[in-house]
Each structure stands twice: as structure tokens, then as C-alpha cells.
Design a protein around this motif. Structure first.
Motif: not given
Ligand SMILES: [Zn+2]
Length: 254
Positions: A199, A201-202, A204, A223, A226
Motif C-alpha cells: 500500500c 499510503g502506509c 504495509i 487497505c 490505513c
């Protein structure tokens, strides 16, 4: 790809651009800080030079008065010379005259030094005054530049908001609500790319089964960490299409 997901990706692109433009506008006044500090420094130098000049000028006037008084004294001593009859008295008188004449030399030298001080301080004040004018001009030019740039950005934001409205009109209300909730919770990034099973965004790692579903693009997937909405960009589409600008490097601190 799911139509709602496509709309969300487009919406995120617009919102990211709007947020960046807003941030740019907010940061613009900071560009003046450096110039304003330089102006303040020049103003302080000018004030200091003026004060120094004034003080040196006062001392110079005092010295001139002292010289004039000493010259008067020499004149008087010279006049008295013919009136002195006694030899011992005359010798003492001559010695005093010599001493006072020596004083004049010292006073003249001091006057020259003071004149130089006055000139130097005036020169420094003139230079500081020029610097003040340069900085003031720079500040007003920078202000004009900022105003023009801010107006341009505001126009862009206005245009993007119209685009945004068109997209939102096509979004299902609950999808829009979900997006807006994520926007507030995830610092302006609600939709993130899933790249190489990560991801963006975060950062992970996305479970393989979920990644397969994200790749298919059939439904809106989120996700597991997040909660951002995830999408996949096929490598061949990436070059031509571009994607929402987010990456692990840009979105640290989750
Ligand atoms: Zn995530």
C-alpha cells in the motif's frame, strides 16, 4: 475497472492538486521573511551610522571651539610679550607660549581624526540608505509576484473545484461519504496505489488474495491497515496514464 473506483482515483488527483496549490499559497508569504530581515538590518545600520555621525559632529564642533579659544589665548600671550620687562618673567612667558602652541598642534590632529570619523559615518549612512531602498524595492516586487502567483493558483483551484463537482455528481452518495471520511482521517490521501503488493499510503504489505482482487479492479477494496481505498496501475498503463501522486516515501508517519 469499476466505474466508481475510476471516479475516486480522478477525484483524489484533483483533491491532491487543490491541496498542493493551497499549501503553495499559504507558504508564499514566507518568501518575504528573508528580505524583511535584510531590510531591518539595513535600517539598524543606517540608524547606527546616523547616531555615530551626529556624535562625531558634536565632538568636532567642541574641538573647533577649543581651537578657537586656544588661538585667542596665543594672540593675547603674543600681545603681552612686549609688556614684560623682567628676563625671568619673559622666559616663563615664552615657555607658556610654546606650550600653548604645542596644544594647538595636538588639537588640530584631533580635529582631523574627528572630521574623518564624521565623513566615514556619513558614508556608511549613505550606503545603508541605498541598501534600504534596494530591499524595499525587492520586497514590493516580491509582493507583486506573490499576488500574481496566488491569483493564478486561486484560478486553478476554482477550475479544479468545478471539475470536482462533476465527478462528485457521478459518485454514489455513500461512496462519496466514505471518501470524505478517509480524506479527513488520512491527511488528504484517501485513495492510494497498491504497487508490488504494498500500500503506497502506509507501506504495509497487502495479502496476496486481496492484491489479486485489487488488480482486478472489480470492486472498491481498502487497505487492511490505513483503510485507504486501493487501486492498481498496470505497468503498461502507468507511463501514459500517470497515477495519484502518493508513495511510501511521501506518506510516512502513519
Ligand atoms: Zn495502507
Amino acid at each position: 475497472m469499476n466505474e466508481q473506483l475510476q471516479l475516486l482515483i480522478a477525484l483524489q488527483k484533483i483533491d491532491s492538486t487543490i491541496l498542493a496549490a493551497r499549501r503553495d499559497v499559504d507558504l508564499m508569504p514566507l518568501r518575504l521573511t528573508e528580505r524583511e530581515a535584510a531590510l531591518k538590518k539595513a535600517e539598524a545600520l543606517y540608524a547606527q551610522a546616523e547616531k555615530t555621525a551626529e556624535e562625531a559632529l558634536q565632538k568636532k564642533h567642541d574641538k573647533e571651539r577649543e581651537i578657537s579659544e586656544t588661538n585667542d589665548r596665543i594672540e593675547k600671550l603674543k600681545k603681552r610679550s612686549s609688556e614684560i620687562k623682567k628676563n625671568t618673567e619673559y622666559q616663563a612667558h615664552l615657555a607658556e607660549l610654546e606650550r600653548v602652541e604645542a596644544d594647538i598642534k595636538t588639537l588640530d590632529a584631533a580635529l582631523i581624526t574627528l572630521s574623518e570619523q564624521v565623513n566615514r559615518a556619513h558614508q556608511e549612512a549613505a550606503e545603508a540608505k541605498k541598501r534600504i531602498a534596494v530591499e524595499q524595492e525587492g520586497i514590493s516586487a516580491e509582493r507583486e509576484g506573490i499576488a500574481a502567483e496566488a491569483a493564478e493558483k486561486e484560478a486553478e483551484i476554482k477550475r479544479l473545484k468545478i471539475e470536482r463537482k462533476k465527478i462528485v455528481a457521478k459518485l454514489e452518495p455513500d461512496v462519496n461519504d466514505h471518501y470524505m471520511l478517509l480524506m479527513r482521517a488520512c491527511r488528504g490521501v484517501a485513495v492510494a496505489e497498491a504497487r508490488d503488493e504494498v500500500c503506497q499510503g502506509c507501506c504495509i504489505h497487502i495479502p496476496p488474495q486481496l492484491f489479486v482482487e485489487i488488480k482486478s479492479g472489480d470492486a472498491i477494496e481498502t487497505c487492511p491497515q490505513c483503510r485507504r481505498i486501493l487501486y492498481y496501475v498496470r505497468p503498461d498503463a502507468e507511463a501514459s496514464n500517470g497515477n495519484v501522486a502518493n508513495s511510501c516515501r511521501q506518506n510516512t508517519g502513519e
